[in-house]
Enzyme design. Structure first.
Site, PDB file in Angstrom:
ATOM      1  N   PHE A   1      -0.369 -14.149  -7.535  1.00  0.00           N
ATOM      2  CA  PHE A   1       0.039 -14.075  -6.131  1.00  0.00           C
ATOM      3  C   PHE A   1      -0.208 -12.668  -5.582  1.00  0.00           C
ATOM      4  O   PHE A   1       0.682 -12.039  -5.021  1.00  0.00           O
ATOM      5  CB  PHE A   1       1.512 -14.511  -5.936  1.00  0.00           C
ATOM      6  CG  PHE A   1       1.745 -15.931  -6.350  1.00  0.00           C
ATOM      7  CD1 PHE A   1       1.582 -16.970  -5.440  1.00  0.00           C
ATOM      8  CD2 PHE A   1       2.102 -16.239  -7.656  1.00  0.00           C
ATOM      9  CE1 PHE A   1       1.775 -18.296  -5.831  1.00  0.00           C
ATOM     10  CE2 PHE A   1       2.303 -17.555  -8.063  1.00  0.00           C
ATOM     11  CZ  PHE A   1       2.140 -18.580  -7.149  1.00  0.00           C
ATOM     12  N   HIS A   2      -1.409 -12.204  -5.809  1.00  0.00           N
ATOM     13  CA  HIS A   2      -1.809 -10.919  -5.256  1.00  0.00           C
ATOM     14  C   HIS A   2      -3.330 -10.822  -5.276  1.00  0.00           C
ATOM     15  O   HIS A   2      -4.011 -11.655  -5.889  1.00  0.00           O
ATOM     16  CB  HIS A   2      -1.186  -9.756  -6.056  1.00  0.00           C
ATOM     17  CG  HIS A   2      -1.553  -9.767  -7.500  1.00  0.00           C
ATOM     18  ND1 HIS A   2      -0.696 -10.180  -8.489  1.00  0.00           N
ATOM     19  CD2 HIS A   2      -2.702  -9.432  -8.114  1.00  0.00           C
ATOM     20  CE1 HIS A   2      -1.303 -10.095  -9.649  1.00  0.00           C
ATOM     21  NE2 HIS A   2      -2.527  -9.644  -9.451  1.00  0.00           N
TER      22      HIS A   2
END
Ligand code: T46
Length: 134
Positions: A49-50
């Site tokens: 999630f980045h």
């Protein structure tokens, strides 16, 4: 054009098992400054999630399997990693998520840079804005 690339590694197999060699600037397309690995993974807890501003990486699933989701701000792709004979190359400015880890999953990641938290974009809205507005 694909968001990421699956690299096929030569696996040297015999009755003793399998051996795969990874070499900087040969089958890994950058100089390797850092290696990290993840064990004890759990499908209840997706990771990632980045995106990274500069970092390039190759992820290899040494054991088990997991599903990567890659997003470049205009499209999303899914890739299953389930063999040590393949590596997933992820370039800069690609949002990544890791899901559906098998209980025995072991992931190793080769990275082009040392760890730097300021290279991370951990907010999807910010990533989308940066990638689409240059
Ligand atoms: C990535 C995906 C595939 C360090 O101190 N040094 C390191 O080299 C790394 C990778 C992480 N950390 C610290 C930073 C956090 O406090 O370890 C903690 C967990 O890292 P993070 O939540 O970023 O882990 P993932 O699994 O979400 O992401 C990792 C990598 O960080 C990232 O670069 O692309 O794996």
């Amino acid at each position: 054009m694909s968001i990421c690339q699956l690299l096929d590694f030569k696996s040297i197999d015999d009755e003793r098992g399998q051996l795969v060699a990874l070499e900087a600037m040969k089958n890994i397309p950058f100089q390797i400054k850092r290696i990290y690995y993840m064990t004890g993974l759990d499908s209840q807890y997706p990771r990632g999630f980045h995106a990274h501003k500069q970092l390039k990486q190759v992820a290899v699933c040494l054991k088990g399997r997991c599903r990567f989701v890659l997003d470049n701000g205009s499209k999303r792709e899914e890739v299953w990693l389930d063999t040590p004979a393949q590596g997933l190359f992820i370039g800069e400015m690609v949002w990544r998520e890791m899901h559906d880890f098998s209980n025995d999953c072991v992931l190793i990641v080769l990275a082009s840079e040392y760890y730097a938290e300021d290279d991370y974009i951990r907010d999807y809205q910010q990533f989308n804005k940066e990638v689409n507005n240059g």
